[in-house]
Each structure stands twice: as C-alpha cells, then as structure tokens.
Design a protein around this motif. Structure first.
Motif, PDB file in Angstrom:
ATOM      1  N   ASN A   1       8.744   2.979   3.944  1.00 28.85           N
ATOM      2  CA  ASN A   1      10.027   3.121   4.694  1.00 28.85           C
ATOM      3  C   ASN A   1      11.420   2.680   4.169  1.00 28.85           C
ATOM      4  OD1 ASN A   1      11.741   4.012   6.986  1.00 28.85           O
ATOM      5  ND2 ASN A   1      11.845   1.258   7.871  1.00 28.85           N
ATOM      6  N   ARG A   2      10.421   1.716   2.766  1.00 25.24           N
ATOM      7  CA  ARG A   2      11.648   0.737   2.219  1.00 25.24           C
ATOM      8  C   ARG A   2      12.169   1.303   0.961  1.00 25.24           C
ATOM      9  NH1 ARG A   2      12.495  -4.761   2.345  1.00 25.24           N
ATOM     10  NH2 ARG A   2      11.454  -5.190   5.109  1.00 25.24           N
ATOM     11  N   SER A   3      11.125   3.385   0.722  1.00 25.14           N
ATOM     12  CA  SER A   3      10.719   3.782  -0.568  1.00 25.14           C
ATOM     13  C   SER A   3      10.425   2.538  -1.524  1.00 25.14           C
ATOM     14  CB  SER A   3      12.111   4.265  -1.053  1.00 25.14           C
ATOM     15  OG  SER A   3      12.520   5.375   0.189  1.00 25.14           O
ATOM     16  N   VAL A   4       9.623   2.244  -1.430  1.00 24.90           N
ATOM     17  CA  VAL A   4       8.871   1.715  -2.807  1.00 24.90           C
ATOM     18  C   VAL A   4       7.799   1.794  -2.752  1.00 24.90           C
ATOM     19  CG1 VAL A   4       7.456  -0.944  -3.226  1.00 24.90           C
ATOM     20  CG2 VAL A   4       9.619  -1.317  -1.605  1.00 24.90           C
ATOM     21  N   LYS A   5       7.259   2.527  -3.967  1.00 27.48           N
ATOM     22  CA  LYS A   5       6.636   3.859  -4.237  1.00 27.48           C
ATOM     23  C   LYS A   5       5.103   3.272  -5.701  1.00 27.48           C
ATOM     24  CE  LYS A   5       8.365   7.423  -2.192  1.00 27.48           C
ATOM     25  NZ  LYS A   5       8.412   7.124  -0.500  1.00 27.48           N
ATOM     26  N   ASN A   6       6.072   2.442  -5.754  1.00 30.74           N
ATOM     27  CA  ASN A   6       4.896   1.729  -6.854  1.00 30.74           C
ATOM     28  C   ASN A   6       4.267   0.573  -6.077  1.00 30.74           C
ATOM     29  OD1 ASN A   6       6.681  -0.262  -6.688  1.00 30.74           O
ATOM     30  ND2 ASN A   6       7.089  -0.967  -8.866  1.00 30.74           N
ATOM     31  N   ILE A   7       3.195   0.859  -5.213  1.00 32.80           N
ATOM     32  CA  ILE A   7       2.200  -0.275  -4.623  1.00 32.80           C
ATOM     33  C   ILE A   7       0.923   0.765  -4.496  1.00 32.80           C
ATOM     34  CG2 ILE A   7       3.720  -1.692  -3.303  1.00 32.80           C
ATOM     35  CD1 ILE A   7       3.180   0.476  -1.078  1.00 32.80           C
ATOM     36  N   LEU A   8      -0.227   0.222  -3.721  1.00 33.79           N
ATOM     37  CA  LEU A   8      -1.703   0.144  -4.239  1.00 33.79           C
ATOM     38  C   LEU A   8      -2.398  -0.445  -3.684  1.00 33.79           C
ATOM     39  CD1 LEU A   8      -3.475   2.657  -6.100  1.00 33.79           C
ATOM     40  CD2 LEU A   8      -3.629   0.757  -7.451  1.00 33.79           C
ATOM     41  N   ILE A   9      -3.513  -0.036  -2.753  1.00 35.43           N
ATOM     42  CA  ILE A   9      -3.734  -1.060  -1.595  1.00 35.43           C
ATOM     43  C   ILE A   9      -5.463  -1.243  -3.396  1.00 35.43           C
ATOM     44  CG2 ILE A   9      -5.431  -1.534  -0.586  1.00 35.43           C
ATOM     45  CD1 ILE A   9      -3.909   0.399   1.431  1.00 35.43           C
ATOM     46  N   ASP A  10      -5.964  -2.942  -3.569  1.00 40.80           N
ATOM     47  CA  ASP A  10      -6.712  -2.756  -3.968  1.00 40.80           C
ATOM     48  C   ASP A  10      -7.661  -4.473  -3.225  1.00 40.80           C
ATOM     49  OD1 ASP A  10      -8.457  -3.982  -6.427  1.00 40.80           O
ATOM     50  OD2 ASP A  10      -6.454  -4.477  -7.621  1.00 40.80           O
ATOM     51  N   PHE A  11      -8.871  -3.675  -3.106  1.00 37.82           N
ATOM     52  CA  PHE A  11      -9.889  -4.696  -2.499  1.00 37.82           C
ATOM     53  C   PHE A  11      -9.828  -6.095  -3.466  1.00 37.82           C
ATOM     54  CE2 PHE A  11     -11.156  -2.601   1.322  1.00 37.82           C
ATOM     55  CZ  PHE A  11     -10.086  -2.719   1.963  1.00 37.82           C
ATOM     56  N   GLY A  12     -10.154  -5.839  -4.818  1.00 39.28           N
ATOM     57  CA  GLY A  12      -9.987  -7.110  -5.618  1.00 39.28           C
ATOM     58  C   GLY A  12      -9.709  -7.774  -5.575  1.00 39.28           C
ATOM     59  N   VAL A  13      -7.904  -7.397  -4.917  1.00 28.43           N
ATOM     60  CA  VAL A  13      -6.923  -8.624  -5.036  1.00 28.43           C
ATOM     61  C   VAL A  13      -7.103  -9.953  -3.367  1.00 28.43           C
ATOM     62  CG1 VAL A  13      -4.455  -9.409  -5.424  1.00 28.43           C
ATOM     63  CG2 VAL A  13      -5.029  -7.533  -6.085  1.00 28.43           C
ATOM     64  N   VAL A  14      -7.697 -11.097  -4.513  1.00 29.04           N
ATOM     65  CA  VAL A  14      -7.568 -11.932  -3.170  1.00 29.04           C
ATOM     66  C   VAL A  14      -7.188 -13.409  -3.879  1.00 29.04           C
ATOM     67  CG1 VAL A  14     -10.118 -11.627  -2.487  1.00 29.04           C
ATOM     68  CG2 VAL A  14      -9.862 -12.811  -4.583  1.00 29.04           C
ATOM     69  N   ARG A  15      -6.339 -13.186  -4.966  1.00 25.37           N
ATOM     70  CA  ARG A  15      -6.076 -14.208  -5.361  1.00 25.37           C
ATOM     71  C   ARG A  15      -7.125 -15.984  -5.506  1.00 25.37           C
ATOM     72  NH1 ARG A  15      -2.411 -15.266  -8.185  1.00 25.37           N
ATOM     73  NH2 ARG A  15      -1.160 -16.035  -7.307  1.00 25.37           N
ATOM     74  N   GLY A  16      -7.963 -15.615  -5.784  1.00 28.39           N
ATOM     75  CA  GLY A  16      -8.738 -16.905  -6.059  1.00 28.39           C
ATOM     76  C   GLY A  16      -9.035 -17.633  -4.520  1.00 28.39           C
ATOM     77  N   LEU A  17      -8.978 -19.300  -4.745  1.00 29.21           N
ATOM     78  CA  LEU A  17      -9.250 -20.160  -3.446  1.00 29.21           C
ATOM     79  C   LEU A  17      -7.995 -20.870  -2.890  1.00 29.21           C
ATOM     80  CD1 LEU A  17     -12.502 -21.495  -4.669  1.00 29.21           C
ATOM     81  CD2 LEU A  17     -12.445 -19.724  -3.035  1.00 29.21           C
ATOM     82  N   ASP A  18      -6.808 -20.330  -4.069  1.00 27.69           N
ATOM     83  CA  ASP A  18      -5.748 -21.435  -4.078  1.00 27.69           C
ATOM     84  C   ASP A  18      -5.213 -21.001  -2.189  1.00 27.69           C
ATOM     85  OD1 ASP A  18      -5.366 -21.341  -6.450  1.00 27.69           O
ATOM     86  OD2 ASP A  18      -4.052 -20.389  -6.961  1.00 27.69           O
ATOM     87  N   TYR A  19      -3.725 -21.058  -2.163  1.00 30.91           N
ATOM     88  CA  TYR A  19      -3.088 -21.507  -0.391  1.00 30.91           C
ATOM     89  C   TYR A  19      -3.785 -20.424   0.770  1.00 30.91           C
ATOM     90  CZ  TYR A  19       0.465 -21.586  -3.520  1.00 30.91           C
ATOM     91  OH  TYR A  19       1.722 -21.798  -4.860  1.00 30.91           O
ATOM     92  N   TYR A  20      -3.193 -19.136  -0.362  1.00 24.75           N
ATOM     93  CA  TYR A  20      -3.380 -18.281   0.845  1.00 24.75           C
ATOM     94  C   TYR A  20      -4.292 -17.926   1.852  1.00 24.75           C
ATOM     95  CZ  TYR A  20      -0.319 -17.543  -3.812  1.00 24.75           C
ATOM     96  OH  TYR A  20       0.861 -17.355  -4.398  1.00 24.75           O
TER      97      TYR A  20
END
Ligand code: AMP
Length: 424
Positions: free
Chosen positions: A252-271
């Motif tokens: 909706n915001r015309s952001v085109k350069n995105i991709l779903i990637d199940f490999g991204v978990v950001r380690g064990l940080d606070y997320y």
C-alpha cells in the motif's frame, strides 16, 4: 604509538561518506517525522545487561570508573533510547525517535566489522502495530533509495513463525519445548544462510539430523506470500497472517524492495515479534541494517505495556556497498585558490580570501609565504586561481586564471565581492 586493536582513524574520504549518510538520514527522518536525539554514550553496565544478561559483557567495552561505578560504552542506540523513554512518564506516545552516531562493540575486527563504527537508528515507542513496523521498513527503503542503493532488499519475518516450526517439528518435544535445545534451534535458523550444511550438521550434532535438515529447509524459504504458501503449509505456523498484513501495508505504501525470508530471526536478541534485515545484493559484508519489534526489552525496563519497534543500520557497511558513489567530492580541496604575486601582496590576498569565505565561497590560500611559482604548483588541481598583484590591485582589480585552459582576465574586486557566484 600504535592504536589499540580494532580502532582506526577516519580519513577525509571516509568521514565525508559518513557525513553524506548522516545528511540523508536527517532529511529522511524529517520526512517521516522522527525526532532526533542522542542517548548518553556511557551507560551503567546493568542497563546494557537488560538486553541479554551478563553474557553481553563479552561483546562490549565496560570498565569501572573512578567512583567505582560499573559503566559501559553504548553498543547501540536502542537500549539507551528505551531506557530514556521508559523513565519519562509524561512523554507523549507514540514517540518516534531517531539517532545517528558512533557505537562501540568488542567484535572480532575484519572488513565490515569494527570495534567503533557509526549507526543510524529509528525507533517507535508506545503500542506499535503493523503500521509502525511498516513505517520503519518504509523509512529504511527510502533512506537507501536516497543514497542510490537500488540493490537493497529488506527481508522480513516474524519470530513466532520459526518458534512454532521448531516446536512442531522437534521429535517428541511437542508444544512445550524451551531451554537450550530451543535456543540452539533458533541459532541454527539464524546461521543457515551463513554456513555450509556440513559445518552446521557438525556444529549441531547434538540435535537429530532430520530435525536440523528440516530447520535448514525452513530457513531457506523466501519470496512473496504466494511463493511462501506454495512451499509450506502456513496454517501450522503462528503469526503468518500478521506477516501477510504487514506485507500488504508495505504494498500500500509502494515499498517494493521487500521479501519474506524465514531465515531472519535476529539471533537471541531482545526481539519478540516482527524481525527484519536489509541486504545489498552485491555486498559481501553481511546485513546493512536490522531491527524489529522488541516489547520484551521495554518489559525489562519496567514498562511492559509500552511496546517498541525499531531498526539500526551500519554506516560504514553502507559506504562499502555504495563504493564509488560514496565519494561525492565534499572532502575534496577547494577548487578556487587566492594567490599573491609577492610577499607584500600576501595580506591583501588574505583579506580577499576572508571576504570571499564570508560570502560562502570555499577558497584556499598558501599560508607559508611561498613564491608565486610554488603557489601555482600547489593549486594545480584547482579550477580557478585569483592572483593578487601590485599593478592590478592599484586599479581595484585581480587576475582570474582558468586553470583548465590557462586563459586569464582582469576582474574588479568590488564586482567579484558583489556577485561571487562565478566562483562557485
Ligand atoms: P545490530 O545492532 O547488531 O542489529 O547491527 C545493526 C547493523 O550495524 C548491522 O546490520 C551492521 O550493518 C552494523 N554492524 C553491526 N556490528 C558491526 C560492526 N562490528 N562493525 C560494523 N558494522 C556493524
């Protein structure tokens, strides 16, 4: 007189690249209504430990100050901003804050990994939802666009997708699985794209081989929502619908350069929820930026109800990805020099240089009283030189020489000062 390991001096070219990124960051922050601030460079060690416990000590600079306090140098802006916001009861929420500056990490130095480097950072505090997360991702996309980095894509996922997959697929563990095996499984997903299958099977030999292969296959899933659904039954995964809604908001915001990637978990940080990382297609130095939702950190600061989401990007890595484009000439020597024909003319030349600078014209001048020939040699890279000579000065004039073709003309000093635009 050697610098400590991992430290370096920032020379002109790199520093002007950093200034370029800072300028674009500030402009983009203004467009998206982020308020800029800078949290303290030194924190209490205990504040930084709120992130991931005492284990963080290995990764940061910490010491005892002269008043016997355990303190540490900031390793990012997120923790300082979260501490600041959680202590301000009267702050209007949601608060959108941004920072830019240097951070310290006791990382193993290598190309693209330093012990002091610069980060840009944006955070939204106060019940962030999909629209806040989309705003942060859109911000990063626009920032990289403004730097001419068209090959950047932002990979998005949700921590609960991987967590539910791990619980569903570990033999006999069922829904309740927690502890070391669970943490190791998340680490494995995090490392899937960075190491070879053989290395990972060896490193995680204590986990069942089939489970490891299944996790690696899961971590390799990427694409549009339709492409992901063609590879895995998303009905068995927590938070898939949330991620699809975030995807739709970004469309909706015309952001085109995105991709779903199940490999991204950001380690064990606070997320704790949505996670994202920005990569440049051509760069070999890891992620350019990372972020996500981190409500649990706000909980550690006593404000569990507040919620927060944010993103931080490495500036030096961005410059590596920009390559030649990072050099926009702002670090270069001035391309106008004021020269003096002899020693008597030096103070007249100095006055003219000063008057031109007061009018916004960058000019160079020899400070050592050298002969004209030497001054011309030093100014050989300049576009124009202004020569102050006795005869011309008596008539209120100077000589203007075009260094590209050697042509000269006499111009009036008053006219030059009234309208110096020809020098710019
Ligand atoms: P993080 O705060 O660890 O999520 O890091 C955010 C971004 O900062 C990363 O994506 C990198 O671009 C950059 N970064 C992290 N650590 C380093 C480092 N040691 N040297 C240079 N850049 C780094």
């Amino acid at each position: 007189m050697e610098l400590p390991r991992g430290m370096k001096d920032f020379e002109t070219e790199e520093l002007s690249g950093i200034e370029l990124v800072r300028e674009r960051f500030v402009q983009t922050a203004r467009l998206f209504a982020f308020q800029l601030m800078e949290p303290s460079p030194i924190e209490s060690l205990s504040t930084l430990e709120a992130k991931s416990g005492p284990a963080i000590r290995k990764e940061i600079y910490h010491f005892r100050d002269k008043g016997d306090r355990d303190v540490a140098l900031r390793f990012d802006f997120t923790v300082g901003l979260a501490r600041y916001v959680s202590s301000r009861q009267s702050l209007r929420l949601p608060a959108k804050l941004g920072s830019f500056g240097g951070v310290f990490r006791y990382d193993e130095p290598q190309k693209g990994r330093y012990r002091f480097f610069h980060q840009w950072n944006v955070e939204i505090f106060g019940r962030p939802g999909i629209e806040s997360e989309a705003e942060i991702i859109e911000f990063a996309s626009r920032l990289y666009g403004s730097l001419g980095l068209d090959g950047v894509s932002i990979h998005i996922s949700h921590r609960r997708l991987a967590e539910s997959f791990i619980r569903n697929s570990y033999p006999h563990a069922g829904q309740g699985m927690q502890g070391e095996v669970f943490a190791d499984s998340l680490r494995l997903v995090d490392k899937a794209a960075k190491k070879s299958l053989g290395d990972l099977l060896k490193e995680y030999g204590h986990l069942p081989g089939e489970f490891v292969r299944g996790l690696l296959d899961f971590a390799s899933i990427r694409g549009t929502p339709e492409e992901v659904e063609a590879r895995i039954d998303t009905g068995t995964l927590d938070s898939w619908d949330y991620l699809v809604e975030l995807w739709d908001s970004l469309q909706n915001r015309s952001v085109k350069n995105i991709l779903i990637d199940f490999g991204v978990v950001r380690g064990l940080d606070y997320y704790s929820g949505t996670v994202f990382e920005a990569f440049d297609e051509k760069s070999k130095f890891g992620a350019l930026a990372g972020g996500g939702r981190y409500d649990s950190l706000m909980g550690a600061f006593g404000r569990p109800e507040m919620g927060a989401a944010g993103m931080a990007g490495g500036v030096e890595r961005t410059l590596l990805a920009m390559g030649e484009r990072a050099a926009d000439g702002r670090g270069a020597a001035p391309d106008v020099f004021v020269l003096y024909a002899n020693g008597q003319m030096q103070r007249h030349a100095a006055r003219l240089a000063s008057q031109l600078r007061a009018r916004g014209v960058p000019v160079g001048i020899d400070l050592a009283g050298r002969q004209l020939k030497k001054q011309i040699e030093s100014a050989s890279g300049a576009r124009l030189v202004i020569i102050v000579g006795q005869r011309e000065l008596a008539e209120g004039k100077v000589v203007l020489r075009n260094m590209a073709d050697g042509t000269e003309s006499q111009v009036g000093i008053d006219g030059l000062l009234d309208d110096p635009s020809g020098l710019l």
